[in-house]
Design a protein around this motif. Structure first.
Motif, PDB file in Angstrom:
ATOM      1  N   GLU A   1       0.803  -1.229   0.000  1.00 25.92           N
ATOM      2  CA  GLU A   1       0.000   0.000   0.000  1.00 25.92           C
ATOM      3  C   GLU A   1       0.832   1.273   0.000  1.00 25.92           C
ATOM      4  O   GLU A   1       0.283   2.365  -0.118  1.00 25.92           O
ATOM      5  CB  GLU A   1      -0.918   0.021   1.238  1.00 25.92           C
ATOM      6  CG  GLU A   1      -1.870  -1.146   1.338  1.00 25.92           C
ATOM      7  CD  GLU A   1      -2.966  -1.087   0.281  1.00 25.92           C
ATOM      8  OE1 GLU A   1      -3.305   0.017  -0.183  1.00 25.92           O
ATOM      9  OE2 GLU A   1      -3.473  -2.161  -0.083  1.00 25.92           O
ATOM     10  N   GLY A   2       2.136   1.158   0.144  1.00 24.35           N
ATOM     11  CA  GLY A   2       2.971   2.338   0.325  1.00 24.35           C
ATOM     12  C   GLY A   2       3.609   2.850  -0.945  1.00 24.35           C
ATOM     13  O   GLY A   2       3.545   2.234  -2.001  1.00 24.35           O
ATOM     14  N   SER A   3       4.229   4.017  -0.804  1.00 23.77           N
ATOM     15  CA  SER A   3       5.021   4.576  -1.899  1.00 23.77           C
ATOM     16  C   SER A   3       6.302   5.168  -1.331  1.00 23.77           C
ATOM     17  O   SER A   3       6.311   5.722  -0.229  1.00 23.77           O
ATOM     18  CB  SER A   3       4.237   5.641  -2.667  1.00 23.77           C
ATOM     19  OG  SER A   3       3.986   6.762  -1.856  1.00 23.77           O
ATOM     20  N   ILE A   4       7.365   5.001  -2.084  1.00 19.54           N
ATOM     21  CA  ILE A   4       8.667   5.560  -1.742  1.00 19.54           C
ATOM     22  C   ILE A   4       9.020   6.508  -2.872  1.00 19.54           C
ATOM     23  O   ILE A   4       9.182   6.089  -4.014  1.00 19.54           O
ATOM     24  CB  ILE A   4       9.741   4.457  -1.617  1.00 19.54           C
ATOM     25  CG1 ILE A   4       9.332   3.421  -0.577  1.00 19.54           C
ATOM     26  CG2 ILE A   4      11.102   5.064  -1.305  1.00 19.54           C
ATOM     27  CD1 ILE A   4      10.180   2.149  -0.594  1.00 19.54           C
ATOM     28  N   SER A   5       9.123   7.798  -2.545  1.00 23.57           N
ATOM     29  CA  SER A   5       9.403   8.813  -3.572  1.00 23.57           C
ATOM     30  C   SER A   5      10.714   9.507  -3.262  1.00 23.57           C
ATOM     31  O   SER A   5      10.989   9.866  -2.114  1.00 23.57           O
ATOM     32  CB  SER A   5       8.306   9.880  -3.588  1.00 23.57           C
ATOM     33  OG  SER A   5       7.049   9.301  -3.722  1.00 23.57           O
ATOM     34  N   ILE A   6      11.495   9.698  -4.305  1.00 22.74           N
ATOM     35  CA  ILE A   6      12.735  10.456  -4.202  1.00 22.74           C
ATOM     36  C   ILE A   6      12.633  11.554  -5.244  1.00 22.74           C
ATOM     37  O   ILE A   6      12.493  11.280  -6.433  1.00 22.74           O
ATOM     38  CB  ILE A   6      13.969   9.581  -4.446  1.00 22.74           C
ATOM     39  CG1 ILE A   6      13.983   8.400  -3.471  1.00 22.74           C
ATOM     40  CG2 ILE A   6      15.242  10.401  -4.355  1.00 22.74           C
ATOM     41  CD1 ILE A   6      14.979   7.316  -3.806  1.00 22.74           C
TER      42      ILE A   6
ATOM     43  N   GLN B   1      16.487   0.437  -1.114  1.00 22.01           N
ATOM     44  CA  GLN B   1      17.948   0.424  -1.068  1.00 22.01           C
ATOM     45  C   GLN B   1      18.538   1.701  -1.660  1.00 22.01           C
ATOM     46  O   GLN B   1      19.560   2.179  -1.193  1.00 22.01           O
ATOM     47  CB  GLN B   1      18.493  -0.806  -1.799  1.00 22.01           C
ATOM     48  CG  GLN B   1      18.256  -2.088  -1.034  1.00 22.01           C
ATOM     49  CD  GLN B   1      18.573  -3.336  -1.835  1.00 22.01           C
ATOM     50  OE1 GLN B   1      18.368  -3.371  -3.045  1.00 22.01           O
ATOM     51  NE2 GLN B   1      19.038  -4.361  -1.144  1.00 22.01           N
ATOM     52  N   LEU B   2      17.877   2.264  -2.664  1.00 21.55           N
ATOM     53  CA  LEU B   2      18.326   3.534  -3.229  1.00 21.55           C
ATOM     54  C   LEU B   2      18.200   4.669  -2.229  1.00 21.55           C
ATOM     55  O   LEU B   2      18.983   5.605  -2.228  1.00 21.55           O
ATOM     56  CB  LEU B   2      17.522   3.881  -4.485  1.00 21.55           C
ATOM     57  CG  LEU B   2      17.782   3.067  -5.725  1.00 21.55           C
ATOM     58  CD1 LEU B   2      16.819   3.445  -6.829  1.00 21.55           C
ATOM     59  CD2 LEU B   2      19.222   3.242  -6.190  1.00 21.55           C
TER      60      LEU B   2
ATOM     61  N   LYS C   1       9.212  -3.461  -3.093  1.00 21.30           N
ATOM     62  CA  LYS C   1       9.841  -2.134  -3.087  1.00 21.30           C
ATOM     63  C   LYS C   1      11.263  -2.165  -2.531  1.00 21.30           C
ATOM     64  O   LYS C   1      11.817  -1.130  -2.168  1.00 21.30           O
ATOM     65  CB  LYS C   1       8.962  -1.162  -2.289  1.00 21.30           C
ATOM     66  CG  LYS C   1       7.625  -0.935  -2.977  1.00 21.30           C
ATOM     67  CD  LYS C   1       6.794   0.111  -2.307  1.00 21.30           C
ATOM     68  CE  LYS C   1       5.573   0.423  -3.133  1.00 21.30           C
ATOM     69  NZ  LYS C   1       4.485  -0.501  -2.950  1.00 21.30           N
ATOM     70  N   LYS C   2      11.876  -3.320  -2.506  1.00 18.22           N
ATOM     71  CA  LYS C   2      13.205  -3.472  -1.926  1.00 18.22           C
ATOM     72  C   LYS C   2      14.265  -2.634  -2.666  1.00 18.22           C
ATOM     73  O   LYS C   2      15.052  -1.928  -2.037  1.00 18.22           O
ATOM     74  CB  LYS C   2      13.628  -4.932  -1.903  1.00 18.22           C
ATOM     75  CG  LYS C   2      14.924  -5.150  -1.170  1.00 18.22           C
ATOM     76  CD  LYS C   2      15.208  -6.619  -1.012  1.00 18.22           C
ATOM     77  CE  LYS C   2      16.254  -6.811   0.057  1.00 18.22           C
ATOM     78  NZ  LYS C   2      15.960  -7.894   0.945  1.00 18.22           N
TER      79      LYS C   2
ATOM     80  N   VAL D   1      13.287   4.076   8.741  1.00 19.19           N
ATOM     81  CA  VAL D   1      12.193   3.091   8.637  1.00 19.19           C
ATOM     82  C   VAL D   1      12.518   2.073   7.549  1.00 19.19           C
ATOM     83  O   VAL D   1      12.385   0.858   7.756  1.00 19.19           O
ATOM     84  CB  VAL D   1      10.844   3.790   8.349  1.00 19.19           C
ATOM     85  CG1 VAL D   1       9.773   2.768   8.001  1.00 19.19           C
ATOM     86  CG2 VAL D   1      10.417   4.646   9.535  1.00 19.19           C
ATOM     87  N   LEU D   2      12.957   2.556   6.402  1.00 21.10           N
ATOM     88  CA  LEU D   2      13.254   1.648   5.292  1.00 21.10           C
ATOM     89  C   LEU D   2      14.407   0.710   5.624  1.00 21.10           C
ATOM     90  O   LEU D   2      14.381  -0.463   5.233  1.00 21.10           O
ATOM     91  CB  LEU D   2      13.530   2.443   4.015  1.00 21.10           C
ATOM     92  CG  LEU D   2      12.309   3.178   3.459  1.00 21.10           C
ATOM     93  CD1 LEU D   2      12.711   4.098   2.324  1.00 21.10           C
ATOM     94  CD2 LEU D   2      11.231   2.191   3.011  1.00 21.10           C
TER      95      LEU D   2
END
Length: 122
Positions: free
Chosen positions: A35-40, A120-121, A115-116, A104-105
């Motif tokens: 359900e999540g999103s990781i944004s850079i 890691q990025l 989303k691994k 957290v990540l």
């Protein structure tokens, strides 16, 4: 989980956690994966080359969102009125950014699948 399948960074976090903590972080990682999103993204108005990291989970189950914040012990929980209007159901969002999101990540790395690479990025 076998130790040989973990990177050295993941192993360090794995060794630090109790079994109960591993279960909580594994659950949190599963929610982030699904359900999540990781944004850079590029940081506006700042020095060239600076970026923002944003970790965000949105869902209609408020108790789950509040549990994420409780486990991670960082971030904020808010009702997202822009999403709520579309669905006519309250949508709750837990979000954390930058160093808190990275922490957290790192805790979630041994348990992430979908989303691994993105984690890691970060």
């Amino acid at each position: 989980m076998e130790a040989e399948s973990l990177t050295s960074q993941e192993q360090a976090y794995w060794d630090f956690m109790t079994v109960a903590e591993r279960c909580l972080w594994a659950w949190l990682a599963c929610i982030i994966d699904g359900e999540g999103s990781i944004s850079i993204g590029k940081r506006y108005g700042k020095q060239k080359g600076e970026y923002d990291l944003l970790l965000r989970v949105a869902m209609t189950h408020e108790r789950t969102i509040r549990k994420l914040k409780h486990i991670a012990n960082v971030g904020s929980v808010k009702r997202d009125s822009s999403l709520t209007r579309i669905n006519r159901i309250d949508v709750w969002v837990w979000r954390t950014k930058d160093k808190s999101a990275a922490s957290v990540l790192r805790h979630c790395l041994p348990f992430l699948f979908t989303k691994k690479e993105r984690a890691q990025l970060a």
